[in-house]
Design an enzyme around this catalytic site. Structure first.
Site, mmCIF file in Angstrom:
data_model
loop_
_atom_site.group_PDB
_atom_site.id
_atom_site.type_symbol
_atom_site.label_atom_id
_atom_site.label_comp_id
_atom_site.label_asym_id
_atom_site.label_seq_id
_atom_site.Cartn_x
_atom_site.Cartn_y
_atom_site.Cartn_z
ATOM 1 N N CYS A 2 0.853 -1.180 0.000
ATOM 2 C CA CYS A 2 0.000 0.000 0.000
ATOM 3 C C CYS A 2 0.896 1.241 0.000
ATOM 4 O O CYS A 2 1.898 1.288 0.693
ATOM 5 C CB CYS A 2 -0.944 0.100 1.187
ATOM 6 S SG CYS A 2 -2.125 -1.222 1.303
ATOM 7 N N ARG A 27 4.013 -0.869 -4.686
ATOM 8 C CA ARG A 27 3.711 -1.284 -3.311
ATOM 9 C C ARG A 27 2.338 -1.936 -3.192
ATOM 10 O O ARG A 27 1.992 -2.472 -2.132
ATOM 11 C CB ARG A 27 3.758 -0.067 -2.383
ATOM 12 C CG ARG A 27 5.133 0.526 -2.245
ATOM 13 C CD ARG A 27 5.077 1.733 -1.360
ATOM 14 N NE ARG A 27 4.762 1.362 0.005
ATOM 15 C CZ ARG A 27 5.639 1.311 0.995
ATOM 16 N NH1 ARG A 27 6.883 1.596 0.771
ATOM 17 N NH2 ARG A 27 5.263 0.979 2.209
ATOM 18 N N TRP A 73 -2.971 -2.703 -1.552
ATOM 19 C CA TRP A 73 -2.773 -4.153 -1.611
ATOM 20 C C TRP A 73 -3.744 -4.711 -0.578
ATOM 21 O O TRP A 73 -3.614 -4.447 0.623
ATOM 22 C CB TRP A 73 -1.343 -4.519 -1.247
ATOM 23 C CG TRP A 73 -1.039 -5.981 -1.389
ATOM 24 C CD1 TRP A 73 -0.722 -6.638 -2.536
ATOM 25 C CD2 TRP A 73 -1.024 -6.961 -0.345
ATOM 26 N NE1 TRP A 73 -0.508 -7.969 -2.267
ATOM 27 C CE2 TRP A 73 -0.682 -8.201 -0.932
ATOM 28 C CE3 TRP A 73 -1.253 -6.925 1.032
ATOM 29 C CZ2 TRP A 73 -0.576 -9.373 -0.203
ATOM 30 C CZ3 TRP A 73 -1.152 -8.098 1.760
ATOM 31 C CH2 TRP A 73 -0.815 -9.306 1.136
ATOM 32 N N ASN A 99 -2.528 2.583 5.775
ATOM 33 C CA ASN A 99 -1.769 1.336 5.589
ATOM 34 C C ASN A 99 -1.681 0.673 6.948
ATOM 35 O O ASN A 99 -1.420 1.352 7.940
ATOM 36 C CB ASN A 99 -0.328 1.615 5.142
ATOM 37 C CG ASN A 99 -0.264 2.189 3.759
ATOM 38 O OD1 ASN A 99 -1.258 2.204 3.046
ATOM 39 N ND2 ASN A 99 0.911 2.681 3.383
ATOM 40 N N GLY A 100 -1.859 -0.636 6.988
ATOM 41 C CA GLY A 100 -1.745 -1.328 8.271
ATOM 42 C C GLY A 100 -3.016 -2.087 8.559
ATOM 43 O O GLY A 100 -3.868 -2.275 7.685
ATOM 44 N N GLU A 478 15.986 -19.899 -4.308
ATOM 45 C CA GLU A 478 15.737 -18.603 -4.947
ATOM 46 C C GLU A 478 15.344 -18.793 -6.424
ATOM 47 O O GLU A 478 14.491 -18.059 -6.942
ATOM 48 C CB GLU A 478 16.977 -17.705 -4.812
ATOM 49 C CG GLU A 478 16.907 -16.374 -5.537
ATOM 50 C CD GLU A 478 15.768 -15.459 -5.090
ATOM 51 O OE1 GLU A 478 15.082 -15.764 -4.097
ATOM 52 O OE2 GLU A 478 15.554 -14.429 -5.765
ATOM 53 N N LYS A 482 11.856 -17.295 -7.884
ATOM 54 C CA LYS A 482 11.744 -16.349 -9.003
ATOM 55 C C LYS A 482 10.766 -16.885 -10.040
ATOM 56 O O LYS A 482 9.906 -16.166 -10.534
ATOM 57 C CB LYS A 482 13.097 -16.098 -9.686
ATOM 58 C CG LYS A 482 14.046 -15.183 -8.996
ATOM 59 C CD LYS A 482 13.679 -13.726 -9.046
ATOM 60 C CE LYS A 482 12.913 -13.297 -7.840
ATOM 61 N NZ LYS A 482 13.580 -13.140 -6.593
ATOM 62 N N GLU A 485 7.027 -16.864 -8.749
ATOM 63 C CA GLU A 485 6.342 -15.597 -8.473
ATOM 64 C C GLU A 485 6.053 -14.771 -9.718
ATOM 65 O O GLU A 485 5.081 -14.022 -9.730
ATOM 66 C CB GLU A 485 7.066 -14.768 -7.406
ATOM 67 C CG GLU A 485 8.353 -14.151 -7.827
ATOM 68 C CD GLU A 485 9.032 -13.389 -6.707
ATOM 69 O OE1 GLU A 485 8.345 -12.775 -5.880
ATOM 70 O OE2 GLU A 485 10.280 -13.396 -6.668
ATOM 71 N N HIS A 501 13.685 -39.165 -1.128
ATOM 72 C CA HIS A 501 12.864 -39.354 0.075
ATOM 73 C C HIS A 501 11.423 -38.893 -0.136
ATOM 74 O O HIS A 501 10.705 -38.669 0.826
ATOM 75 C CB HIS A 501 13.493 -38.619 1.262
ATOM 76 C CG HIS A 501 14.849 -39.139 1.612
ATOM 77 N ND1 HIS A 501 15.050 -40.386 2.165
ATOM 78 C CD2 HIS A 501 16.086 -38.609 1.441
ATOM 79 C CE1 HIS A 501 16.348 -40.585 2.338
ATOM 80 N NE2 HIS A 501 16.994 -39.520 1.901
ATOM 81 N N LYS A 603 5.409 -5.057 -3.382
ATOM 82 C CA LYS A 603 6.751 -4.825 -2.866
ATOM 83 C C LYS A 603 6.626 -4.300 -1.450
ATOM 84 O O LYS A 603 5.650 -3.635 -1.126
ATOM 85 C CB LYS A 603 7.407 -3.768 -3.758
ATOM 86 C CG LYS A 603 8.886 -3.644 -3.587
ATOM 87 C CD LYS A 603 9.604 -4.404 -4.646
ATOM 88 C CE LYS A 603 11.093 -4.318 -4.524
ATOM 89 N NZ LYS A 603 11.703 -5.561 -5.029
#
Ligand code: F6R
Length: 608
Positions: A2, A27, A73, A99-100, A478, A482, A485, A501, A603
């Protein structure tokens, strides 16, 4: 997560808000909205979807000089027009952006009574209604409302009856003030301010500011005034744009030779074959006293931390663990005096990482930060640290930020190693390895056409595996992160040793297996894992720095081989990482995904 932007001054406010929102869109991009005061009337316009939906609805030339904007967001309530911020009270006197998360929203709604009608499913809207219950000027009303709230907020409020005043407040979600000439700005992120002024103030938790074109007043929650000094921003790339590239992600991948050089610059001490890290605030005596290290971060920062743990342990022979910050903070961790804690964060604002940092410091632990964003909350709260100097990272998926974290860990491993057992000769060879890293990254970038072909070949896969061993495993994690996402191809990472296993049951001719195959002691064992995959018909793509002597065997086993320079254990994770960044990028592009703003993500995750 946000974005908030606010402006009061003499300029037309709408273009400033829209430009600020554009810069904050990374964001959160579920919806966006603005509230401005035009001819003494509060006007709120909002739209679900990306910012262009809002832009299509607003009049850029509206006569208004004070307003607030938000890009969202979703946390409470889906991404609809109604749930978009700003929110108003019933009479549309106040507008708020938040925001929050408000934890006691039900209790607050109960206190307002059944007569209050809500237009959204958000927790935030209650703030606008609560403001109508208070008296006094806008700042006093906001203070009174905040005293009732349990939860986190970065908040901005405008009031039709105080047409050039904005009140902002912070508790757990960043708010930065920008001081202009006859104008004031506020935002959740520097990027929305830096085009207007280089004079900024970071609000701390529990602070509120009243902004008018003539200046600002900062107060604590008990209404006492607090004097805050403005800081002058330096070296900020105010005009960070695509620079001719198709996506920010692409720019951020190909910029890495330069950004890695910036992380290294001025930090190699050739005289003593070590690293020079002045910001740690640790003496040589402190360094030899470190008995253990705990690294904390989230997502890709955690994976960089896992790679860092492996580097430090191997070079300095100090036991190191890397843990998800969000889990660590809730397990009542034991904090020890001779353990060094390191928090890793590109944005410097990730809520869980910040909370873990606070938990360690509350218990008396010493915390270093590896942070990119200068002046961010984490950077301000740590005891010392290493700035990554990678420049702004706008694409939601971390690339250059992740690589610079790895480089920062290499520097720290070198310093800790040289403060203990490693010889000056070994130190010099690591320095040389680091000096050549930008060139080696350039060589990997030149492999792009081959990697793009691979991406096209496997883009229809519904699942992919990434495997590696010991320090290859964080790289595999990683790589999978990548790919999933930004391309939305399901991808899992395993230590190569774990395949048999369980996961091997899922390997078929349709599940590409990307194998991290560095030139290390475990190379023959990892090659055996390839045999196991091949025997089950799984296509293997080897990414390797193996020597020529092994090439023939690897070529026979793998469907495709990507060869990266054989550097060393400290820098090879960066090179393998760049291959997987390009793979994810080209997979996402060929699938027509929204590369810079993948679905459901944002982000800078400033909520728990
Ligand atoms: C993945 C990604 C995220 C971040 C994570 C931590 O590409 O970008 O997993 O790494 O949200 O963010 P920072 O580093 O800002 O704390």
């Amino acid at each position: 997560m946000c974005g908030i932007v606010a402006y009061t001054g003499s300029k037309p406010v709408m273009p400033i808000l829209l430009d600020g929102l554009k810069r904050l869109e990374y964001r959160g991009y579920d919806s966006a909205g603005v509230s401005v005061i035009s001819r003494k009337k509060l006007k709120t316009i909002k739209a679900a979807g990306k910012l262009n939906h809002l832009e299509a609805k607003v009049d850029r030339n509206i006569s208004a000089h004070c307003g607030i904007g938000h890009t969202r967001w979703a946390t409470h309530g889906g991404p609809t027009d109604e749930n978009a911020h700003p929110h108003n009270d019933t009479k549309k006197r106040f507008a708020i952006v938040h925001n929050g998360i408000i934890e006691n929203v039900e209790a607050l709604k109960a206190s307002l009574g059944k007569a209050t009608k809500y237009n959204s499913e958000t927790d935030s809207e209650v703030i606008a209604h609560l403001l109508t219950q208070q008296t006094g000027d806008l700042a006093s009303r906001v203070l009174a409302v905040l005293s009732q709230i349990v939860g986190t907020y970065g908040l901005a409020v405008v009031d039709q009856n105080n047409p050039d005043t904005i009140v902002v407040a912070r508790n757990g979600s960043p708010v930065i003030l920008g001081i202009g000439d006859g104008e004031m700005l506020a935002a959740s992120d520097m990027s929305a301010i830096i085009r207007h002024t280089d004079q900024v103030i970071h609000l701390d938790d529990g602070e509120l500011a009243e902004l008018t074109p003539g200046g600002f007043k900062v107060m604590r929650m008990d209404a006492s005034i607090t004097n805050k000094e403005a800081i002058t921003l330096k070296d900020l790339n105010a005009h960070y744009d695509l620079d001719g590239h198709p996506h920010f992600l692409y720019r951020e991948i190909v910029d890495q030779p330069g950004t890695i050089s910036q992380t290294i610059s001025g930090r190699l001490d050739e005289r003593f074959s070590t690293a020079h890290l002045g910001g740690l605030n640790l003496e040589a005596r402190d360094l030899i006293g470190v008995k253990r290290i705990t690294i904390l971060g989230c997502g890709s920062a955690l994976y960089a931390g896992m790679a860092g743990a492996s580097m430090i342990e191997s070079l300095a022979r100090i036991p190191v663990v890397a843990e998800p910050a969000a889990e660590f903070r809730y397990r009542n961790p034991v904090i020890e005096q001779d353990t060094l804690y390191i928090v890793v964060s590109q944005s410097g604002e990730t809520f869980d990482t910040l909370a873990a940092l606070r938990e360690v410091r509350r218990k008396g632990g010493f915390v270093l930060g590896i942070v990119n964003s200068v002046g961010s909350t984490i950077a301000r709260e740590v005891d010392g640290g290493i700035y990554m100097h990678a420049g702004p990272e706008v694409s939601v998926a971390s690339t250059k930020g992740y690589s610079s974290m790895l480089v920062a860990f290499s520097l720290l491993a070198l310093l800790l190693g040289r403060s203990r057992d490693i010889s000056p000769q070994r130190g010099t060879s690591i320095i040389n390895e680091l000096k050549q890293l930008p060139q080696h990254v350039q060589q990997v970038l030149a492999l792009e056409p081959d990697i793009a072909k691979l991406a096209k070949r496997y883009k229809k896969s519904s699942s992919a595996f990434f495997i590696g061993r010991t320090h290859g495993f964080p790289i595999a994690l990683e790589g999978a992160q990548k790919l999933k996402e930004i391309s939305y191809i399901h991808a899992e990472a395993y230590p190569a040793s774990e395949l048999k296993h369980g996961p091997l049951a899922l390997v078929t001719k349709d599940t590409p297996c990307f194998v991290v195959l560095p030139n290390d002691d475990l190379l023959p064992k990892t090659i055996s894992s390839i045999e196991e995959i091949k025997a089950r018909g799984g296509p293997v793509i080897a990414v390797t720095s193996a020597p020529a002597s092994e090439s023939e065997r690897i070529d026979k086993l793998a469907k495709a081989v990507i060869r990266v320079p054989d550097t060393g254990e400290l820098t090879s994770p960066v090179l393998f990482g760049v291959v997987f960044q390009l793979l994810a990028y080209h997979s996402a592009v060929s699938l027509g995904r929204d590369v810079d703003q993948p679905r459901n993500l944002a982000k800078s995750v400033t909520v728990e």
